[in-house]
Design an enzyme around this catalytic site. Structure first.
Site, PDB file in Angstrom:
ATOM      1  N   VAL A 143     -10.321   0.669   1.518  1.00 42.23           N
ATOM      2  CA  VAL A 143      -9.852   0.527   0.173  1.00 42.23           C
ATOM      3  C   VAL A 143     -10.117  -0.624  -0.404  1.00 42.23           C
ATOM      4  CG1 VAL A 143      -7.926   1.104  -1.596  1.00 42.23           C
ATOM      5  CG2 VAL A 143      -8.057   2.428   0.419  1.00 42.23           C
ATOM      6  N   GLY A 180     -10.359  -3.872   3.417  1.00 36.41           N
ATOM      7  CA  GLY A 180     -10.932  -2.722   4.338  1.00 36.41           C
ATOM      8  C   GLY A 180     -11.438  -1.629   3.694  1.00 36.41           C
ATOM      9  N   LYS A 206       3.159  12.802   7.537  1.00 36.10           N
ATOM     10  CA  LYS A 206       2.536  11.654   7.946  1.00 36.10           C
ATOM     11  C   LYS A 206       2.472  11.586   9.272  1.00 36.10           C
ATOM     12  CE  LYS A 206       0.013   7.955   6.060  1.00 36.10           C
ATOM     13  NZ  LYS A 206      -0.423   8.096   4.670  1.00 36.10           N
ATOM     14  N   GLY A 238      -6.338  -7.770   1.803  1.00 37.57           N
ATOM     15  CA  GLY A 238      -6.754  -6.636   2.487  1.00 37.57           C
ATOM     16  C   GLY A 238      -8.046  -6.278   1.899  1.00 37.57           C
TER      17      GLY A 238
HETATM   18  P1  NAD Z   1      -7.896  -0.502   6.508  1.00 36.96           P
HETATM   19  O1  NAD Z   1      -7.346  -0.475   7.764  1.00 36.96           O
HETATM   20  O2  NAD Z   1      -9.420  -0.276   6.267  1.00 36.96           O
HETATM   21  O3  NAD Z   1      -7.860  -1.882   5.708  1.00 36.96           O
HETATM   22  C1  NAD Z   1      -6.781  -2.705   5.744  1.00 36.96           C
HETATM   23  C2  NAD Z   1      -7.493  -4.210   5.821  1.00 36.96           C
HETATM   24  O4  NAD Z   1      -6.044  -5.096   5.909  1.00 36.96           O
HETATM   25  C3  NAD Z   1      -8.104  -4.649   6.864  1.00 36.96           C
HETATM   26  O5  NAD Z   1      -9.426  -5.255   6.668  1.00 36.96           O
HETATM   27  C4  NAD Z   1      -7.287  -5.652   7.537  1.00 36.96           C
HETATM   28  O6  NAD Z   1      -7.899  -6.683   8.320  1.00 36.96           O
HETATM   29  C5  NAD Z   1      -6.636  -6.087   6.582  1.00 36.96           C
HETATM   30  N1  NAD Z   1      -5.272  -6.832   6.945  1.00 36.96           N
HETATM   31  C6  NAD Z   1      -4.251  -6.413   8.074  1.00 36.96           C
HETATM   32  N2  NAD Z   1      -3.378  -7.204   7.975  1.00 36.96           N
HETATM   33  C7  NAD Z   1      -3.463  -8.257   7.104  1.00 36.96           C
HETATM   34  C8  NAD Z   1      -2.800  -9.388   6.445  1.00 36.96           C
HETATM   35  N3  NAD Z   1      -1.621  -9.500   6.965  1.00 36.96           N
HETATM   36  N4  NAD Z   1      -3.502 -10.223   5.604  1.00 36.96           N
HETATM   37  C9  NAD Z   1      -4.544  -9.812   5.186  1.00 36.96           C
HETATM   38  N5  NAD Z   1      -5.188  -8.816   5.519  1.00 36.96           N
HETATM   39  C10 NAD Z   1      -4.793  -8.033   6.296  1.00 36.96           C
HETATM   40  O7  NAD Z   1      -6.834   0.443   5.661  1.00 36.96           O
HETATM   41  P2  NAD Z   1      -7.352   1.210   4.111  1.00 36.96           P
HETATM   42  O8  NAD Z   1      -7.544   2.572   4.519  1.00 36.96           O
HETATM   43  O9  NAD Z   1      -8.249   0.263   3.504  1.00 36.96           O
HETATM   44  O10 NAD Z   1      -5.688   1.073   3.628  1.00 36.96           O
HETATM   45  C11 NAD Z   1      -5.193   0.016   3.020  1.00 36.96           C
HETATM   46  C12 NAD Z   1      -3.763   0.188   2.640  1.00 36.96           C
HETATM   47  O11 NAD Z   1      -3.744   1.350   1.516  1.00 36.96           O
HETATM   48  C13 NAD Z   1      -2.718   1.076   3.546  1.00 36.96           C
HETATM   49  O12 NAD Z   1      -1.516   0.622   3.494  1.00 36.96           O
HETATM   50  C14 NAD Z   1      -3.026   2.502   3.615  1.00 36.96           C
HETATM   51  O13 NAD Z   1      -1.913   3.263   4.046  1.00 36.96           O
HETATM   52  C15 NAD Z   1      -3.048   2.632   1.818  1.00 36.96           C
HETATM   53  N6  NAD Z   1      -3.790   3.658   1.445  1.00 36.96           N
HETATM   54  C16 NAD Z   1      -5.077   4.142   1.889  1.00 36.96           C
HETATM   55  C17 NAD Z   1      -5.609   5.232   1.423  1.00 36.96           C
HETATM   56  C18 NAD Z   1      -6.926   5.477   1.990  1.00 36.96           C
HETATM   57  O14 NAD Z   1      -7.543   6.567   1.129  1.00 36.96           O
HETATM   58  N7  NAD Z   1      -7.611   4.973   2.777  1.00 36.96           N
HETATM   59  C19 NAD Z   1      -4.902   6.144   0.609  1.00 36.96           C
HETATM   60  C20 NAD Z   1      -3.480   5.685   0.161  1.00 36.96           C
HETATM   61  C21 NAD Z   1      -3.096   4.652   0.786  1.00 36.96           C
END
Ligand code: NAD
Length: 348
Positions: free
Chosen positions: A182, A180, A80, A178
């Site tokens: 995912v 975002g 990572k 969240g």
């Molecule tokens: P992203 O940055 O697109 O989305 C994260 C969302 O969380 C954003 O909309 C942000 O505004 C929101 N957020 C941040 N702090 C917050 C809070 N205190 N309260 C509420 N919302 C809050 O990220 P993502 O790619 O959707 O990933 C989300 C999580 O899943 C992360 O922990 C990431 O490591 C994990 N993850 C993602 C993937 C992937 O394929 N993208 C794979 C495995 C794990």
């Protein structure tokens, strides 16, 4: 603190500190284990307050990737990277290309992909400097987030079957933290299955979209922990299961996409003690990296989707093992991951 004594250091093979004065890049690449193959893992860009926060994240997340790939039976190790900075203000093409230069210097031992703060477009900019990038359009498999969301959805169904005695999510209230890359895709799967959603995000526009698209009920970010719902799906950042939030949780299941949901390993046992079924994060959120493992000219979406769906069976196996051995699910997952990791001979 000396790195070999760091509390999150776990026999990591290699830790690279990257600095490029011209672009302002400050980053850490952590390669935890390459026993099963090259260390694959996303790159997170975040305004870490201290260097130790960034290092802690890199050490924990890279270890999680080793376990994730082992449990999903992928030919990958765990790695990572983290970039210190605000993705909205500090991200430039030259910074991304400088980061890619460091990835290139590792000769394929680490393969970078997107994560929080780094998008598919950013990964494609990095591809100008290094071929060791996954999750881009050129790789055939594309953005990993929809696959991650699908895997989380399948995992939530497995948890519901185990704890609530019903596989379908019809009528079940799920609190999603969240919205975002995912979280937004996950809401679509959940809503289509008939779940009722309570959602939160620090971005009000994302919340409004979920209210409109999924008839979701909006909750203030801090209030999500008190939301009356059967299932909590953390899909924002890590460490949301901690000493402060735990006494507030009335959920029966915690199952979401976020990495490192437990602030400390002991919080896995604390959830079990409160009779909350926890779907270990690195098992349920493996869909993205599983999809990446199918990348290439012969990419077949149907094959990748079938592979991602196996998260359901893996989680069910972990839940059963936890029950029969009377251990927390987090411990059962670690045990199974270590068995799978050690089933591969160490490289000479
Ligand atoms: P992203 O940055 O697109 O989305 C994260 C969302 O969380 C954003 O909309 C942000 O505004 C929101 N957020 C941040 N702090 C917050 C809070 N205190 N309260 C509420 N919302 C809050 O990220 P993502 O790619 O959707 O990933 C989300 C999580 O899943 C992360 O922990 C990431 O490591 C994990 N993850 C993602 C993937 C992937 O394929 N993208 C794979 C495995 C794990």
């Amino acid at each position: 603190m000396p790195i070999f004594m760091h509390p999150e250091f776990d026999a990591h093979e290699e830790i690279v500190f990257c600095h490029d004065p011209e672009s302002g890049l400050r980053a850490i690449i952590a390669i935890h284990n390459t026993r099963r193959g090259p260390a694959v893992g996303g790159c997170r860009m975040w305004p870490y307050a201290t260097e130790d926060e960034a290092l802690t994240d890199a050490l924990r997340l890279s270890r999680g990737m080793t376990f994730k790939s082992a449990l999903a039976d992928l030919p990958f190790g765990g790695g990572k990277s983290v970039i210190v900075g605000d993705p909205h203000k500090d991200k430039t093409d030259s910074l991304l290309i400088a980061m890619a230069g460091f990835v290139e210097s590792l000769g394929g031992r680490y393969i970078i992909a997107e994560d929080v703060g780094i998008t598919q477009d950013d990964a494609e900019i990095m591809q100008r400097r290094t071929a060791h990038v996954a999750g881009t359009r050129a790789g055939g498999a594309g953005d990993p987030s929809p696959s991650t969301a699908y895997g989380v959805y399948m995992g939530i169904r497995a948890a519901a079957a185990h704890r609530l005695g019903q596989e379908s999510l019809k009528g079940i209230r799920i609190a999603v933290q969240g919205l975002g890359q995912v979280g937004s895709h996950l809401c679509r799967y959940l809503a289509d299955d008939g779940a009722r959603l309570s959602v939160t995000d620090i971005d009000p526009a994302a919340v409004t979209r979920a209210e409109t698209e999924f008839a979701a009920q909006a909750v203030a970010p801090e209030a999500i922990y008190d939301t009356p719902a059967e299932i909590f799906a953390p899909c924002a950042l890590g460490a949301v299961i901690n000493d402060v939030t735990l006494p507030r949780l009335k959920f029966r299941i915690v199952a979401g996409a976020a990495n490192n949901q437990l602030a400390e390993a002991r919080h896995g046992a604390a959830l079990a003690k409160r009779d909350i079924l926890y779907a270990p994060d690195y098992v349920i959120n493996a869909g993205g990296v599983i999809n990446i493992s199918h990348e290439g000219a012969n990419y077949r979406k149907d094959e990748a989707v079938k592979h991602v769906a196996r998260i359901h069976n893996t989680l069910s196996e972990i839940f059963r093992r936890a029950d029969s051995e009377r251990i927390p699910t987090s411990q059962a997952a670690d045990a199974l991951a270590l068995e799978r990791l050690n089933s591969v001979p160490a490289a000479a």
